[in-house]
Every structure is written in C-alpha cells, then in structure tokens.
Design an enzyme around this catalytic site. Sequence first.
Site, PDB file in Angstrom:
ATOM      1  N   ARG A  15       1.061  -1.173   0.173  1.00  0.00           N
ATOM      2  CA  ARG A  15      -0.448  -0.346  -0.089  1.00  0.00           C
ATOM      3  C   ARG A  15       1.003   1.246  -0.368  1.00  0.00           C
ATOM      4  NH1 ARG A  15      -3.415  -1.200   5.112  1.00  0.00           N
ATOM      5  NH2 ARG A  15      -1.906  -2.328   5.887  1.00  0.00           N
ATOM      6  N   LYS A  75       2.130   2.202   7.039  1.00  0.00           N
ATOM      7  CA  LYS A  75       2.047   1.402   8.694  1.00  0.00           C
ATOM      8  C   LYS A  75       2.935   1.828   9.635  1.00  0.00           C
ATOM      9  CE  LYS A  75       0.939  -1.783   9.115  1.00  0.00           C
ATOM     10  NZ  LYS A  75      -0.448  -2.672  10.288  1.00  0.00           N
ATOM     11  N   TYR A  94      -0.511   4.472  10.778  1.00  0.00           N
ATOM     12  CA  TYR A  94      -0.643   3.201  11.964  1.00  0.00           C
ATOM     13  C   TYR A  94      -0.431   2.663  13.154  1.00  0.00           C
ATOM     14  CZ  TYR A  94      -6.244   2.362   9.495  1.00  0.00           C
ATOM     15  OH  TYR A  94      -6.316   1.838   8.768  1.00  0.00           O
ATOM     16  N   HIS A  96      -0.854   1.462  16.848  1.00  0.00           N
ATOM     17  CA  HIS A  96      -0.726   0.241  17.343  1.00  0.00           C
ATOM     18  C   HIS A  96       0.339   0.318  18.351  1.00  0.00           C
ATOM     19  CE1 HIS A  96      -3.750  -1.042  14.394  1.00  0.00           C
ATOM     20  NE2 HIS A  96      -3.116  -0.732  14.016  1.00  0.00           N
ATOM     21  N   GLU A 118      -5.140   4.869  13.950  1.00  0.00           N
ATOM     22  CA  GLU A 118      -6.319   4.245  14.497  1.00  0.00           C
ATOM     23  C   GLU A 118      -7.117   4.536  15.918  1.00  0.00           C
ATOM     24  OE1 GLU A 118      -1.992   2.865  16.647  1.00  0.00           O
ATOM     25  OE2 GLU A 118      -3.123   3.439  14.436  1.00  0.00           O
ATOM     26  N   ASP A 270      -2.324  -6.873  14.939  1.00  0.00           N
ATOM     27  CA  ASP A 270      -1.916  -5.468  15.439  1.00  0.00           C
ATOM     28  C   ASP A 270      -2.124  -5.008  16.984  1.00  0.00           C
ATOM     29  OD1 ASP A 270      -1.307  -5.135  12.900  1.00  0.00           O
ATOM     30  OD2 ASP A 270      -3.026  -4.156  12.006  1.00  0.00           O
TER      31      ASP A 270
END
Length: 369
Positions: A15, A75, A94, A96, A118, A270
């Site tokens: 991506r 990511k 993101y 996490h 998130e 994740d």
Amino acid sequence: MIIGVPKEIKNNENRVSMTPAGVKEMTGRGHTVYVQAGAGTGSGFADSEYEAAGARMLPTIEEVYAIAEMIVKVKEPIEPEYKLVKKGQVLFTYFHFACDKPLTDAMMEAGAVCIAYETVRLADGSLPLLVPMSEVAGRMSVQEACRFMEKPQGGRGVLMGGVPGVKPAKVLILGAGVVGRNAALMASGMGADVTITDISLPTLRRVADTMRPNVKTLYSSRHNIEQELPTADVVIGSVLIPGAKAPHLVTRDMLKLMQPGALLVDVAIDQGGCFETSRPTTHSEPVYELDGVMHYAVANIPGAVPRTSTFALTNATLPYALLLADKGWKEACRMNAALAQGVNMVDGHVTYPGVAEAFGLPLTKLDLA
C-alpha cells in the site's frame, strides 16, 4: 507544509499512504509533497502519475524523512526507520503502540508527534480511519481462511460452502465489530455455517436483524467459546479495544478442544492478538502450526490487496491529512476533537491512555503536551 510520502518497507506491504489524486489536493492548496520513488508501484501508481499531480520525487527514504515536516504513512515505522524520525516531526499513520514496546520507546526518544489512525475517534465512538481497513481485513480473513483450509496448505480440507449432501464449514467469529461483521458477510455469502459472538447485546441484535439466516449470534463468554471450538473449522478473532491490547479469548489450553487442522485467523494481531498462541506472521510466511491447530496472524492483511486498500484508506485519511497540513497539528487538533484523540505521543510524552496503561508510563494531557 512539506509532506513526505515514503515507500513502505514492512514485509510485503504494497500500500501507499497517498494516491496521485491526494497529492494533487495537497499541492493545489500550496503544500509541497515529496514522494519516494517507487512508493506507489505496489498499488499500481507510477512515479510519473505523482509527478503529474505536482509531487517532487526523491530516490531514498532517508531523503524523504530528512526534508518532511509531516510524514504520512500506512504502517508504523519499523526499526530501520527509527533513526530517521526527527524531533517535532509529525507522523500520521497506523501505530498500534500498545503491543509494541520497542516502537513506543523509539518514538518517545525521537520526540515526534505521533498521530495514530486507529485512535481517531468520532463523538459516536466510531473509528473513521480504522473502518476502511477493518472492512478489507474482515473480508480478507474469509478469503484467506478458504485458502488455508485446503489440505495442501495444511488445513482440514474443508470447502467453505460445502456442496449438496455435504455440510459447509463451521466458522466462529469472535467480535461483531466492523471486522467481524464483514467476515460474517463474506462467510455467510459463501454458504458457511456462521456463529458470531460479542459482549454487546444491542450489537448482536443488529447483526441478527441484518445478516443472512445462516449467521447465528452468541453472547461471548469463555464457556460459550469452549462449547463452539470442538466443531469449528475456522475461528476468526476480530476483537478490538481502541488503542489498547486485545484480550486473549482463546488460550493455549483451549486448543486441545479443537479439531486437528482447524484454523485460527487472528485479525487482531496488530493489537497483540486475541489468541494466546498468536505471533505475528507475514504474507511470505503466513501460517504456522501449533498443537495441531493452524494459525494465520499476518499483521498487515490489507497489504495483500493494495490497490483496493490504498483507495479505501486514502479516501478516509485525506481530509484529516489536509487539515493537518493546512492548520498545523496543534490548531487542527483544537478544531477537530476526533483528530485530537489520534494524538498518542508528543515530544516524548504519552498522551493516549491505552498506551500509558499498557506499559505503565506517565500519561500527559494533550493540552499540556
């Protein structure tokens, strides 16, 4: 503002965080966008498309990080990127954090402003930047389950929808959020015998009212899960506590209840995973066997369908990225309460409760940070 779009370097992550159309929106507002050469190739976007949209291309990831005031990614940064992050630099991606202590420590040391997709949260509790990838991951979880139920892949050799005279696969879905509902939609559409669990009765009622007749609802408890495991061909874990570690709903001792070759698909990996025996896997090595049970725990499931995922993600993130670029992160967060909840870390201070709780770190109020 100077925006940087680096190429993702996580295993098989194809991506990209911004499409050429997104770049055009940014440059049209007077912002400068630097894109690393090849960043969009995995999603089907050529460098020439970015240049036509007004981007400036840079050959290396180091150059992108060095020049950008805000890095927009898909990511979380991984270890080779840690040293590239600058003090005061905004990272919008993101993260996490709650299940990744090394990443948390590295970003605290860097002194960056970490805004996590998130945990951007609307007043109704929904997570607008997590939803599109949760939709993809939920649907992909069933697609991957079909693949790894095949005998040559180590599975039990069960066809998801069965055939006339032969029962379909039994699919147990833990969690009736966005991931779980999309998994149920796909599995039921293929004809599987689906049971979906949750601790929210209103959520289960909505599922019962909207899903196909082959989707049954069940209140989530250890007892009920244990009753379902012996006949499940696939268990899909989709439990989410925003910004915090996922609970372990299937423990190692519960694996002995399952049939040999049964499959666990941990979409919550994740956030630490909702199966005790889960460990992150990759698209190049997606599964492993433990105690006779197959485990699929790829940490970037949507990366397998990057074209779809990139469009879905950037449709959601671009308005927030534009606000950050137009106003700067402080003013943008004052203007937008949902975006403010996305701020997890500022200048070495943790500002999100779930991250502070996960590691016993001091929590700093955002207005003080």
